[in-house]
Write a protein that holds these residues in place. Structure first.
Motif, PDB file in Angstrom:
ATOM      1  N   LEU A 119       0.820  -1.204   0.000  1.00  0.00           N
ATOM      2  CA  LEU A 119       0.000   0.000   0.000  1.00  0.00           C
ATOM      3  C   LEU A 119       0.860   1.262   0.000  1.00  0.00           C
ATOM      4  O   LEU A 119       0.479   2.280  -0.604  1.00  0.00           O
ATOM      5  N   MET A 120       2.016   1.217   0.643  1.00  0.00           N
ATOM      6  CA  MET A 120       2.893   2.382   0.659  1.00  0.00           C
ATOM      7  C   MET A 120       3.434   2.677  -0.743  1.00  0.00           C
ATOM      8  O   MET A 120       3.536   3.829  -1.153  1.00  0.00           O
ATOM      9  N   HIS A 144      -7.167  -1.523  -3.676  1.00  0.00           N
ATOM     10  CA  HIS A 144      -7.609  -2.876  -3.348  1.00  0.00           C
ATOM     11  C   HIS A 144      -6.578  -3.919  -3.779  1.00  0.00           C
ATOM     12  O   HIS A 144      -6.406  -4.948  -3.106  1.00  0.00           O
ATOM     13  N   ASN A 145      -5.884  -3.661  -4.886  1.00  0.00           N
ATOM     14  CA  ASN A 145      -4.866  -4.605  -5.348  1.00  0.00           C
ATOM     15  C   ASN A 145      -3.639  -4.622  -4.450  1.00  0.00           C
ATOM     16  O   ASN A 145      -2.775  -5.499  -4.594  1.00  0.00           O
ATOM     17  N   SER A 146      -3.534  -3.661  -3.538  1.00  0.00           N
ATOM     18  CA  SER A 146      -2.398  -3.618  -2.617  1.00  0.00           C
ATOM     19  C   SER A 146      -2.588  -4.521  -1.407  1.00  0.00           C
ATOM     20  O   SER A 146      -1.667  -4.672  -0.599  1.00  0.00           O
ATOM     21  N   VAL A 147      -3.762  -5.108  -1.276  1.00  0.00           N
ATOM     22  CA  VAL A 147      -4.030  -5.979  -0.138  1.00  0.00           C
ATOM     23  C   VAL A 147      -3.201  -7.256  -0.268  1.00  0.00           C
ATOM     24  O   VAL A 147      -3.142  -7.869  -1.334  1.00  0.00           O
ATOM     25  N   MET A 162       1.312  -6.075   8.063  1.00  0.00           N
ATOM     26  CA  MET A 162       0.545  -6.430   6.876  1.00  0.00           C
ATOM     27  C   MET A 162      -0.952  -6.434   7.154  1.00  0.00           C
ATOM     28  O   MET A 162      -1.751  -5.995   6.334  1.00  0.00           O
ATOM     29  N   SER A 163      -1.335  -6.923   8.319  1.00  0.00           N
ATOM     30  CA  SER A 163      -2.747  -6.951   8.675  1.00  0.00           C
ATOM     31  C   SER A 163      -3.308  -5.535   8.806  1.00  0.00           C
ATOM     32  O   SER A 163      -4.414  -5.245   8.325  1.00  0.00           O
ATOM     33  N   THR A 180     -10.056   2.191   2.636  1.00  0.00           N
ATOM     34  CA  THR A 180      -9.868   3.282   1.685  1.00  0.00           C
ATOM     35  C   THR A 180     -10.470   2.938   0.331  1.00  0.00           C
ATOM     36  O   THR A 180     -11.183   3.748  -0.274  1.00  0.00           O
ATOM     37  N   GLY A 181     -10.178   1.733  -0.157  1.00  0.00           N
ATOM     38  CA  GLY A 181     -10.727   1.330  -1.447  1.00  0.00           C
ATOM     39  C   GLY A 181     -12.243   1.276  -1.436  1.00  0.00           C
ATOM     40  O   GLY A 181     -12.901   1.722  -2.389  1.00  0.00           O
TER      41      GLY A 181
END
Length: 450
Positions: A114-115, A181-184, A203-204, A213-214
């Motif tokens: 996500l960063m 969402h793809n950063s999950v 990570m959690s 956010t998504g």
């Protein structure tokens, strides 16, 4: 910062949380502005050579001029009168996003994807296509609107409709929500992140921020889309969101949920004589995915039309539907958006292979165009990719990088980019010759030089 406040819709006063967000963002925005000013000053060095005498020009050899991406985007923003960086300012400075920004700071120093996504979204450079909303506005202005559109719905200073401007914001919000969402991260007991307690906590927490956010952006975009009060436009954009989900279920995936290419020889489908696309007269009908598996170029097109081209193409089509344009011109707008997104994706796929060596700890998508083309050339490479089914750490990206550079895959990828670039330029000829159309051409040409 005063300019940011002035661009808030209807001159609304900032809440306490928004003021805190502006205070936190001020240093980064100041640095980013200085970087943009430096980049915009670079082209002037070229114009200075015009003062050299003709004799001196013969003695000095200069490289051919290149189209500057930042300059092309800045000129396009001037034409529509609406900088892309402020397209989503109203929701970016909301209390909800301000709270997310505060929590996001806790992830600094962690390895959560996500960063990296946030960095690419904030840095409006060549690595990301932050101009999707701008493209929608340029297509809207290039095509114009029907004479039956009431004056109250027109933004005459910019040459677009208020509803088209709202649609451009919706497009950017949906795209950003998809990237977030793809950063999950897929956390499992067998993965490294699932075994280490400290890594698991980071990570959690990052997953929770990414999901919230998504979901917020996607929900807010749905509300804005409903406010357009156009059922056909809602159906178009909703089908693009469906396509995002469908793109995630093509082929196998590793335990981190990263896509993997099909094993060479698994599917022996006959090559199609036409390009991969939706039904021209009904783009909401799902794409026949099974017919393109096993063909590198068509499989790549299928993945990326669903993952990117669908949203940009259908947004351009929807903008002309709001303007009351003919169905034929709407289809041209869809084709332009689709081919532009595909050419951009091919550019991004080729970027990691522009250097002879892969940077340390750098990776690339295993379903990118160079990888798929090389698998067609050398199917034995798939043995290296199979190692990544358990963990991405098992893949020797440097070895794959060297193998691809030694083959014809990179040349085929560049040819793929030129193919979609030429298709986008050809479609533009169906639009009237205006400054907006010229701006779109400049953006496409600048993309080739990246």
């Amino acid at each position: 910062m005063q300019q940011l406040s002035q661009r808030m819709s209807h001159g609304e006063s900032l809440s306490l949380m928004q003021k805190r967000y502006l205070a936190l963002a001020a240093p980064a925005l100041k640095t980013f502005t200085l970087q943009q000013q430096k980049q915009q000053q670079q082209p002037h060095r070229w114009t200075a050579t015009s003062t050299i005498s003709s004799r001196q020009q013969q003695q000095v050899t200069t490289p051919p001029p290149r189209h500057d991406w930042n300059r092309a985007v800045s000129e396009a923003e001037r034409i529509v009168g609406y900088p892309t960086s402020f397209l989503s300012l109203r929701w970016l400075l909301s209390d909800e996003i301000a709270n997310v920004a505060l929590h996001l700071r806790k992830l600094v120093g962690s390895a959560h994807p996500l960063m990296k996504t946030a960095k690419h979204l904030l840095y409006n450079g060549k690595n990301t296509m932050q101009a999707w909303g701008l493209i929608v506005l340029l297509v809207s202005k290039a095509a114009g609107h029907a004479a039956s559109i009431p004056d109250v719905e027109q933004d005459k200073s910019a040459g677009v409709l208020h509803s088209q401007r709202a649609l451009a914001e919706v497009t950017e919000m949906i795209r950003i929500s998809h990237l977030v969402h793809n950063s999950v991260v897929n956390l499992q007991a067998s993965t490294e992140a699932g075994q280490d307690v400290a890594t698991y906590d980071d990570m959690s927490f990052g997953n929770k921020i990414g999901l919230l956010t998504g979901d917020y952006l996607l929900g807010h975009s749905s509300a804005e889309l409903a406010n357009l009060r156009n059922q056909e436009v809602v159906e178009l954009i909703s089908s693009a969101v469906r396509d995002f989900s469908e793109s995630e279920f093509i082929g196998e995936r590793d335990e981190q949920n990263n896509p993997l290419p099909y094993k060479p020889g698994t599917f022996q489908r006959p090559s199609l004589n036409v390009g991969v696309d939706f039904n021209e007269h009904d783009v909401m009908t799902p794409m026949p995915i099974a017919q393109v598996l096993g063909n590198p170029e068509q499989e790549w097109e299928c993945r990326n039309i669903l993952n990117a081209g669908s949203l940009l193409g259908k947004s351009c089509q929807a903008s002309l539907k709001l303007a009351g344009q003919s169905e034929e011109l709407q289809r041209h707008a869809y084709r332009f958006g689709k081919h532009l997104a595909m050419a951009w994706q091919a550019c991004l796929d080729a970027e990691p292979f522009q250097c002879s060596t892969l940077p340390l700890d750098a990776t690339f998508s295993l379903v990118s165009a160079p990888v798929l083309f090389h698998l067609e050339h050398d199917p034995s490479l798939y043995a290296q990719l199979e190692k990544g089914k358990q963990s991405v750490e098992n893949i020797d990206y440097d070895q794959i990088h060297k193998a691809i550079l030694a083959g014809p895959a990179l040349a085929k990828t560049k040819e793929l980019q030129r193919k979609h670039t030429a298709a986008a330029l050809a479609v533009l000829q169906h639009f009237p010759a205006t400054d907006a159309r010229q701006a779109l051409e400049n953006i496409i040409l600048a993309m080739q030089d990246l």
